[in-house]
Design an enzyme around this catalytic site. Sequence first.
Site, PDB file in Angstrom:
ATOM      1  N   LYS B  74     -18.228 -31.157  -1.649  1.00 55.19           N
ATOM      2  CA  LYS B  74     -19.440 -30.930  -0.848  1.00 55.19           C
ATOM      3  C   LYS B  74     -19.329 -29.600  -0.108  1.00 55.19           C
ATOM      4  O   LYS B  74     -18.247 -29.267   0.399  1.00 55.19           O
ATOM      5  CB  LYS B  74     -19.613 -32.090   0.138  1.00 55.19           C
ATOM      6  CG  LYS B  74     -20.926 -32.089   0.900  1.00 55.19           C
ATOM      7  CD  LYS B  74     -21.003 -33.264   1.881  1.00 55.19           C
ATOM      8  CE  LYS B  74     -22.339 -33.321   2.613  1.00 55.19           C
ATOM      9  NZ  LYS B  74     -22.409 -34.454   3.562  1.00 55.19           N
ATOM     10  N   SER B 149     -26.692 -37.020   3.161  1.00 52.58           N
ATOM     11  CA  SER B 149     -26.679 -35.596   2.879  1.00 52.58           C
ATOM     12  C   SER B 149     -25.773 -35.195   1.706  1.00 52.58           C
ATOM     13  O   SER B 149     -25.923 -34.085   1.189  1.00 52.58           O
ATOM     14  CB  SER B 149     -26.228 -34.843   4.130  1.00 52.58           C
ATOM     15  OG  SER B 149     -24.881 -35.133   4.440  1.00 52.58           O
ATOM     16  N   SER B 173     -24.010 -40.508   5.158  1.00 54.72           N
ATOM     17  CA  SER B 173     -24.160 -39.431   4.179  1.00 54.72           C
ATOM     18  C   SER B 173     -23.302 -39.548   2.932  1.00 54.72           C
ATOM     19  O   SER B 173     -23.506 -38.814   1.973  1.00 54.72           O
ATOM     20  CB  SER B 173     -23.896 -38.078   4.835  1.00 54.72           C
ATOM     21  OG  SER B 173     -25.019 -37.684   5.589  1.00 54.72           O
TER      22      SER B 173
END
Lengths: 495, 484
Positions: B74, B149, B173
């Site tokens: 990420k 996210s 997330s």
Amino acid sequence: MAAGTAYEPVIGLEIHVELSTKSKMFCGCEARFGGIPNTRTCPVCSAQPGALPVINREAIRHIARIALALDCRIAPGSIFHRKNYFYPDLPKGYQISQYDMPFAVEGHLDVTMDGEQHRVGIERVHQEEDTGKNIHAGESGRIAGAIYSLIDFNRCGIPLVEIVTKPDIHSPQVARSFLNKLKNTLQYLDVSDCNMEEGSLRCDANVSVRPAGSDLLGVKTELKNMNSFKHLEKGLAKEIERQIGLLEAGRPVVQQTVHYEVASGEVHPMRSKEYAHDYRYFPEPDLSPLEISQDFVDDVRTGMPELPSVRAARYVTELNLPEYDAEVLTSNRDTSDFFDETLNYFDDQKMLSNWVMGDLGAYLNASGKKLSIETVSPGQADQLCWLSPAGFGEFLAMIKDGEIAAASGKAVLPEMCETGKTAREIVEEKGLAQISDTARIEALIDRVIEANPEQREQYKSGKKQVLGYFVGQVMKESGGRANPRTVNEILREKL
Amino acid sequence: MSLIKLTAIEALELMKRGEISADELTRAYLEQMDRREGDLHAYLEISRERALDDAARPGADGGPPLAGLPTGIKDVFCTRGIVTTCASKMLEHYDPVYTATCVQQLIDAGIVILGKTNMDEFAMGSSTENSAFGPTRNPWDLQRVPGGSSGGSAAAVAGGEAIWALGSDTGGSIRQPAALCGVVGFKPTYGSVSRYGMIAFASSFDQAGPITRTVNDAALMMQYLTGKDPLDSTSVEHPHGFSIPVDQDLAGAKIGVITKLVREGTDPDVESAFETAVEAMSAAGAQIGEATLQHLDYALPAYYILAPAEASSNLARFDGVRYGFRAAGAEGITQMYEETRSQGFGDEVKRRIMLGTFALSSGYYEAYYGQAQKVRSLIFQDFERAFAEFDFLISPTTPTPAFELGEKADDPLSMYLSDICTIPVSLAGVPAISIPCGVTLQGLPVGLQIIGPAFSGKRVLQAARSAEIAIGFDKVSPLIEEDV
């Protein structure tokens, strides 16, 4: 403004002390003044994304020493808060500080002024970190109107301890004296350089005035930017004068920040816009609460150095020095350490004390240099005085033994300090060895008596104090080198 | 054999036996990217050359334990040598001077970094639509969001563009996008994984964790992610560590269903998939009961005060002074700050900075931040009480399956509600996992959340593995299916 005497100033100080730890407060970067800009930085103190703080244990040991020296209560658990504001020298956009749960509270430090003791309460002692340094190019030297600005983050993150006093100070002189005593104490603790010029010791003041005898507090202002003891005293006096002026004119004192202008010695209130901050304090989520065990406190207490007040008491009881001497000698750690060390080489404490407070003190004041008990290297010579405790001891012994006249000594000592030469070398070079040779002194005395028949008659007729005059004349003739005791003895006989 | 359907453990086994090489495996993923990344946009940066170099290093046999596993990271994690943007214009070209501790641990264990996955800007969002560089799409339905996210990480794993991925979870997330993409997502107990180098959103919530195809893969990655980091004071040595779960049933496990999270506002298809999963778990020996968390209603509001409050401070460092975006043409420092932050941050980030700044303001602090902290404590106590009665708590991971792009983009409140099941867990800081438990009538995956007490991650993963067996979910996204 005769009515001015009817007002009493109320002063509280906020002192920031940069700790002399090896590394910074929350990262491993070297914590030292200066250096090529931005070479002492890392992801943490330059606030790179994702970097996190870690508490410096050595700094906590330092602040614990400060707290104990000020007789504070150390909190078993204190909390770091974030103080949020935007400024280019504050890379994270917040300063890690302490807020409603500081490291230590409720202490005091006593200062003596004109024989009167003043107890100044310590409200709190807390740990925080320093900011970077902005350098603004342009005429103003300030951020407004700068052509461009540079930032040096070497200072950013250096451990900073804030000490806040209670509003217990009632004159600029006591404020100065307090700061002096505090600085001295911090130097004994070996926690900071306390260099006001380099900013490792900074002082702001909260000032208000009230009618003498009143218990109420007036509206206070915060006085900033006093970067020396002299400026602290002057700034406070100016601000007190300004506030009294306002009140006498029937105008209110406005709570605001007041800037002390070093150049003009004037104080200027800042517009409210310039200082109105909402710091949005909240607990720093990147750090756990700081837990201080009793064991840790005990350990720090055990390792505490002798504080100036304790050392002064020792000088009085063990060395039989007058309280005045003890106070003066201990008012500076370097000097006091030097005094202690010299005692190993010269055992007349009072004579040593007289010379340290007298001629040596005068030299230090004039040159701005400091004493060191360590061997001084050429690189340190513009800050440190060459004099060593052993050399000083030898010098004093030569005076006491009559090898040099005290008067000649006054010339020898500064040269020892400046050049590092021994007293013996200087005396030989300059031919300053004391004249104890009776024959030479007799000859001098004969000349002086002959030249002053009038005074001789006076002496004979019983005016014994004329002897002093004769001694003076003989010493003058000898260029200060005659041994005064011998001169006295022979004069008495001859007269 | 389709290499892009393998689990990490299977791939390691095949590499160990010499049946496939790390290079082949990595190339298979890069080829899937060539085919699908145009639709999916799971990545912000693909580090193709570095990946091939890494894959060519001696590994697999006797090499580092995770050697050759093609991994998506990420973009919230700093990676030296690979631009790290946090999906923000603010950091568009930011080249970090250091690598996040947990990423370094994975690198040391031998992973191959394929690239940096897309996300909501600064991890703020539930759909990955808040990325400054365009949204990621859901491999199960390209008209739908992958969640957020960590949407890029979840979509990459579900879409065959990474064998597994690293995500971060603040309010859900990791778990929410894992649920919406039909993969496994594990959020460890706060403190289990170092946060050093993970760009902070809300420091007291943020936690890194794996997004994988199976529970066992998640357990495998956790073995290398966890550990006390001297650079993160909030990290701890995990008291029980992690190990690969064994295949066993749920006999004797006391499991509490958080009924409130099932009945209110839950999509009927989600509810029915969840109920079916509960029955399967019950059939596998679990004792199912009903759990009540008294203060659940206050979780969302408390979270949306505390997280933005921390964010408002964490994001202050993006000021245009030292690195990242700086607005041109500003006169004076104040205007430079204002323009830089106005132009550099997206709407959602600005919204949360404003919310947080307000919540911390003098005069409002007690009413907002102070109260929210109290709620957080109460919710923590709710969980403690529930865990006195149950070994694990379960709920759907999300109230609805993946929604359409744009559907909630203009309605922040309804977007926030998609994290209603995951946020209470984040407030308590306890570990939770989302595993796929079924599909809706439209064929969209549904996630089951299993929650355990603090530092029970190892047990949570074991229970999740047992549930995984009991549920027997075996679907993969059409993106992988079609390419087989």
